[in-house]
Design a protein around this motif. Structure first.
Motif, PDB file in Angstrom:
ATOM      1  N   PHE A   6       0.849  -1.188   0.000  1.00  0.00           N
ATOM      2  CA  PHE A   6       0.000   0.000   0.000  1.00  0.00           C
ATOM      3  C   PHE A   6       0.880   1.232   0.000  1.00  0.00           C
ATOM      4  O   PHE A   6       1.944   1.234   0.609  1.00  0.00           O
ATOM      5  CB  PHE A   6      -0.897   0.020   1.239  1.00  0.00           C
ATOM      6  N   ASN A   7       0.433   2.280  -0.668  1.00  0.00           N
ATOM      7  CA  ASN A   7       1.201   3.509  -0.786  1.00  0.00           C
ATOM      8  C   ASN A   7       0.343   4.701  -0.398  1.00  0.00           C
ATOM      9  O   ASN A   7      -0.892   4.650  -0.496  1.00  0.00           O
ATOM     10  CB  ASN A   7       1.681   3.694  -2.228  1.00  0.00           C
ATOM     11  N   ILE A   8       0.991   5.786   0.011  1.00  0.00           N
ATOM     12  CA  ILE A   8       0.283   7.035   0.272  1.00  0.00           C
ATOM     13  C   ILE A   8      -0.460   7.421  -1.010  1.00  0.00           C
ATOM     14  O   ILE A   8       0.095   7.358  -2.101  1.00  0.00           O
ATOM     15  CB  ILE A   8       1.259   8.136   0.730  1.00  0.00           C
ATOM     16  N   GLY A   9      -1.726   7.770  -0.856  1.00  0.00           N
ATOM     17  CA  GLY A   9      -2.567   8.134  -1.992  1.00  0.00           C
ATOM     18  C   GLY A   9      -3.491   7.024  -2.455  1.00  0.00           C
ATOM     19  O   GLY A   9      -4.461   7.290  -3.160  1.00  0.00           O
ATOM     20  N   ILE A  28       1.922   6.777   6.555  1.00  0.00           N
ATOM     21  CA  ILE A  28       2.244   5.418   6.984  1.00  0.00           C
ATOM     22  C   ILE A  28       3.279   5.506   8.088  1.00  0.00           C
ATOM     23  O   ILE A  28       4.295   6.184   7.938  1.00  0.00           O
ATOM     24  CB  ILE A  28       2.803   4.576   5.814  1.00  0.00           C
ATOM     25  N   ASP A  29       2.999   4.826   9.209  1.00  0.00           N
ATOM     26  CA  ASP A  29       3.911   4.776  10.349  1.00  0.00           C
ATOM     27  C   ASP A  29       4.133   3.310  10.697  1.00  0.00           C
ATOM     28  O   ASP A  29       3.298   2.704  11.357  1.00  0.00           O
ATOM     29  CB  ASP A  29       3.311   5.537  11.534  1.00  0.00           C
ATOM     30  N   ASP A  30       5.216   2.731  10.206  1.00  0.00           N
ATOM     31  CA  ASP A  30       5.487   1.297  10.329  1.00  0.00           C
ATOM     32  C   ASP A  30       4.337   0.510   9.709  1.00  0.00           C
ATOM     33  O   ASP A  30       4.093   0.626   8.540  1.00  0.00           O
ATOM     34  CB  ASP A  30       5.735   0.889  11.778  1.00  0.00           C
ATOM     35  N   ASN A  31       3.600  -0.252  10.520  1.00  0.00           N
ATOM     36  CA  ASN A  31       2.494  -1.068  10.012  1.00  0.00           C
ATOM     37  C   ASN A  31       1.149  -0.387  10.258  1.00  0.00           C
ATOM     38  O   ASN A  31       0.100  -0.996  10.101  1.00  0.00           O
ATOM     39  CB  ASN A  31       2.517  -2.447  10.679  1.00  0.00           C
ATOM     40  N   ASN A  32       1.141   0.886  10.653  1.00  0.00           N
ATOM     41  CA  ASN A  32      -0.090   1.610  10.921  1.00  0.00           C
ATOM     42  C   ASN A  32      -0.311   2.647   9.822  1.00  0.00           C
ATOM     43  O   ASN A  32       0.564   3.458   9.537  1.00  0.00           O
ATOM     44  CB  ASN A  32      -0.038   2.293  12.290  1.00  0.00           C
ATOM     45  N   TYR A  33      -1.484   2.605   9.210  1.00  0.00           N
ATOM     46  CA  TYR A  33      -1.807   3.480   8.089  1.00  0.00           C
ATOM     47  C   TYR A  33      -2.821   4.526   8.539  1.00  0.00           C
ATOM     48  O   TYR A  33      -3.835   4.191   9.137  1.00  0.00           O
ATOM     49  CB  TYR A  33      -2.377   2.653   6.928  1.00  0.00           C
ATOM     50  N   ILE A  34      -2.523   5.789   8.265  1.00  0.00           N
ATOM     51  CA  ILE A  34      -3.422   6.878   8.622  1.00  0.00           C
ATOM     52  C   ILE A  34      -4.324   7.129   7.415  1.00  0.00           C
ATOM     53  O   ILE A  34      -3.842   7.347   6.300  1.00  0.00           O
ATOM     54  CB  ILE A  34      -2.638   8.153   9.004  1.00  0.00           C
ATOM     55  N   PRO A  47      -4.243  -1.157  10.958  1.00  0.00           N
ATOM     56  CA  PRO A  47      -3.088  -1.998  10.661  1.00  0.00           C
ATOM     57  C   PRO A  47      -3.153  -2.439   9.191  1.00  0.00           C
ATOM     58  O   PRO A  47      -4.240  -2.528   8.605  1.00  0.00           O
ATOM     59  CB  PRO A  47      -3.244  -3.195  11.603  1.00  0.00           C
ATOM     60  N   LYS A  48      -2.019  -2.704   8.624  1.00  0.00           N
ATOM     61  CA  LYS A  48      -1.924  -3.094   7.218  1.00  0.00           C
ATOM     62  C   LYS A  48      -2.811  -4.294   6.900  1.00  0.00           C
ATOM     63  O   LYS A  48      -3.454  -4.350   5.859  1.00  0.00           O
ATOM     64  CB  LYS A  48      -0.464  -3.413   6.891  1.00  0.00           C
ATOM     65  N   GLU A  49      -2.875  -5.263   7.816  1.00  0.00           N
ATOM     66  CA  GLU A  49      -3.615  -6.496   7.581  1.00  0.00           C
ATOM     67  C   GLU A  49      -5.109  -6.252   7.373  1.00  0.00           C
ATOM     68  O   GLU A  49      -5.812  -7.100   6.835  1.00  0.00           O
ATOM     69  CB  GLU A  49      -3.436  -7.466   8.752  1.00  0.00           C
ATOM     70  N   ASP A  50      -5.611  -5.110   7.810  1.00  0.00           N
ATOM     71  CA  ASP A  50      -7.036  -4.820   7.718  1.00  0.00           C
ATOM     72  C   ASP A  50      -7.405  -4.075   6.439  1.00  0.00           C
ATOM     73  O   ASP A  50      -8.579  -3.873   6.156  1.00  0.00           O
ATOM     74  CB  ASP A  50      -7.469  -3.994   8.945  1.00  0.00           C
ATOM     75  N   LEU A  51      -6.423  -3.678   5.636  1.00  0.00           N
ATOM     76  CA  LEU A  51      -6.696  -2.874   4.448  1.00  0.00           C
ATOM     77  C   LEU A  51      -6.889  -3.723   3.200  1.00  0.00           C
ATOM     78  O   LEU A  51      -6.341  -4.808   3.081  1.00  0.00           O
ATOM     79  CB  LEU A  51      -5.551  -1.888   4.208  1.00  0.00           C
ATOM     80  N   LYS A  52      -7.676  -3.188   2.289  1.00  0.00           N
ATOM     81  CA  LYS A  52      -7.929  -3.814   0.994  1.00  0.00           C
ATOM     82  C   LYS A  52      -8.044  -2.683  -0.021  1.00  0.00           C
ATOM     83  O   LYS A  52      -8.697  -1.672   0.251  1.00  0.00           O
ATOM     84  CB  LYS A  52      -9.240  -4.600   1.070  1.00  0.00           C
TER      85      LYS A  52
END
Length: 76
Positions: A6-9, A28-34, A47-52
């Motif tokens: 995953f990338n910003i944007g 992005i802060d380590d494995n936490n995505y804002i 957390p990254k694991e929750d994103l799609k």
């Protein structure tokens, strides 16, 4: 692009919330995505694991919810 990167944007949804809201990754802060709500004014973190990655169908036809005190939240 797969779910592993995953990338910003990027436009994403959250699996744990049944992919109900489309967010844009703003930091992005380590494995936490804002995340910032793309359709509604909303901020969250995940957390990254929750994103799609958001599908084109979800972007073009976002779920709409209506709140009433007597009924709770109902999908329109």
């Amino acid at each position: 692009m797969g779910d592993s990167m995953f990338n910003i944007g990027d436009l994403v949804t959250r699996k744990s919330y049944d992919n109900d809201i489309i967010f844009r990754i703003i930091a992005i802060d380590d494995n936490n995505y804002i995340l910032k709500g793309e359709v509604v004014r909303l901020y969250a973190d995940s957390p990254k694991e929750d994103l799609k990655i958001a599908t084109l169908k979800a972007i073009e036809n976002p779920k709409v919810y209506q709140y009433t005190i007597s009924n709770g939240i109902n999908e329109l």
